[in-house]
Design an enzyme around this catalytic site. Structure first.
Site, PDB file in Angstrom:
ATOM      1  N   HIS A 100      -0.301  -6.465  -5.965  1.00 24.83           N
ATOM      2  CA  HIS A 100      -1.209  -6.193  -4.844  1.00 24.83           C
ATOM      3  C   HIS A 100      -1.008  -4.775  -4.276  1.00 24.83           C
ATOM      4  O   HIS A 100      -1.927  -3.949  -4.263  1.00 24.83           O
ATOM      5  CB  HIS A 100      -0.941  -7.168  -3.698  1.00 24.83           C
TER       6      HIS A 100
HETATM    7  C1  BDR Z   1      -0.476  -8.755   0.858  1.00 21.10           C
HETATM    8  O1  BDR Z   1       0.225  -9.651   1.720  1.00 21.10           O
HETATM    9  C2  BDR Z   1       1.614  -9.464   1.581  1.00 21.10           C
HETATM   10  O2  BDR Z   1       2.231 -10.719   1.430  1.00 21.10           O
HETATM   11  C3  BDR Z   1       1.830  -8.599   0.378  1.00 21.10           C
HETATM   12  O3  BDR Z   1       2.947  -7.743   0.550  1.00 21.10           O
HETATM   13  C4  BDR Z   1       0.550  -7.809   0.279  1.00 21.10           C
HETATM   14  O4  BDR Z   1       0.603  -6.658   1.069  1.00 21.10           O
HETATM   15  C5  BDR Z   1      -1.245  -9.563  -0.176  1.00 21.10           C
HETATM   16  O5  BDR Z   1      -2.180 -10.393   0.445  1.00 21.10           O
END
Ligand code: BDR
Ligand code: CA
Length: 346
Positions: free
Chosen positions: A247
């Site tokens: 992500h």
């Molecule tokens: C995002 O939420 C967090 O848990 C991760 O680090 C990322 O930035 C993904 O939805």
């Protein structure tokens, strides 16, 4: 000597470190074209203090104690704080062993640090935001001219065309502070790229990528292996796949390589009303050629599709090169900065 030939992009990472935030730090440290000017942390996956200690520990492992790490907002603008231990572990790093003898800054906030750096380098600084957008929103309140001082911002957040992950309708970073996200998306940046779940949930590391990272013997490579192992353990249970998507690194890569993505130029609004859809990211995507109402604020670049081959190759190359770049000259190091010992930070 070779360093002088490279024009480095000055980047501030605003994050809630976090497993995939850690991968972003590792990736950025492997980019000779990036000057990581500072890191600011925000509540999100863990407390802002824990995220700062994690970031500093990761940077130490990478040999990059020259990068200042500053604690930012400990709470969202208008709702109680909430963490994501079930994804990132109780400490945000999946409880892996790591050297935690580190220093972080608490003499200024992450928002103040951002404003100060933006004024120092007008039109040059870029932001990668991989956590809730509270610090960026606070910086906008301190300096309304921020969008003109910043060359560009890339955000990991939102789910404009796909379901959410925190709730069926909202992605975590936006759900953790919808009011902040709303301020940031409407600010009118010179360039604002949104890497939401629309694209980041397509970035699963393939077996060849995992094998390439598993083969690394550098401290950065070993750290990446551990972090990917922990992230994959969560995703194997939740999504039934033995890998993980990247992500947060996706936002960093799209900032550096916009050509790896396709984009919708949409004005994005955030649902602020209490209830089921709070934190949803909404865009008017109707394909009208006429009579479409004027957007409520300037559009941003919402990534809708990726060149996955190039993006994942780029990620693996960054991890491979991580920890090998020389420390930056002329940055304010962490010497003499205030030691923060608390770990809950609430
Ligand atoms: C995002 O939420 C967090 O848990 C991760 O680090 C990322 O930035 C993904 O939805
Ligand atoms: Ca994050």
């Amino acid at each position: 000597m070779t360093e002088t030939a490279i024009t480095r992009r000055r980047i501030v990472l605003d994050c809630d470190t976090g497993l995939d935030d850690t991968l972003t730090l590792i990736f950025l440290s492997g980019r000779p074209d990036v000057e990581l000017v500072a890191v600011g942390t925000v509540h999100g996956n863990v407390s802002a203090v824990q995220g700062a200690l994690n970031s500093a520990a990761v940077l130490k492992t990478l040999g990059r104690t020259d990068v200042p790490v500053t604690v930012g907002a400990r709470h969202p603008l208008a709702q109680p704080v909430q963490y994501s231990a079930k994804v990132h572990g109780s400490d945000g790093l999946g409880e892996i062993p790591i050297d935690r003898e580190v220093r972080v800054r608490t003499d200024i906030s992450a928002a103040e640090q951002l404003v100060r750096l933006a004024r120092q380098h007008p039109g040059e600084l870029e932001i990668i935001a991989t956590g809730p957008l509270t610090n960026i929103a606070l910086a906008l309140m301190i300096e309304p001219e921020l969008p003109n001082l910043i060359a560009g911002i890339a955000v990991m957040g939102g789910a404009v065309t796909v379901p959410g992950n925190n709730t069926p309708w909202a992605e975590s970073n936006i759900k953790h502070d919808p009011e902040a996200a709303s301020l940031v998306f409407s600010a009118g940046w010179r360039r604002c790229v949104l890497a939401g779940l629309d694209v980041t949930l397509t970035t699963w590391l393939r077996s060849a990528d995992l094998a390439a990272i598993d083969a690394l013997t550098t401290p950065a490579g070993r750290l990446a292996q551990q972090i990917i192992g922990k992230f994959s353990a969560y995703f194997s249970v939740t999504y039934g796949r033995q890998s993980c998507p990247i992500h947060d690194p996706t936002a960093a890569i799209l900032l550096l390589h916009p050509e790896y993505g396709e984009y919708g130029r949409w004005s994005v609004q955030v649902e602020l009303a209490p209830g089921l859809t709070r934190g949803a990211t909404l865009a008017d995507r109707r394909p009208f050629v006429a009579n479409k109402p004027a957007p409520p604020h300037p559009p941003i670049e919402v990534a809708t599709r990726l060149d996955l081959d190039r993006l994942l190759e780029c990620f693996v190359a960054g991890i491979r090169a991580a920890g090998t770049a020389p420390a930056q000259q002329g940055q304010q190091g962490q010497q003499g900065q205030q030691m923060e010992k608390e770990v809950s930070g609430d």
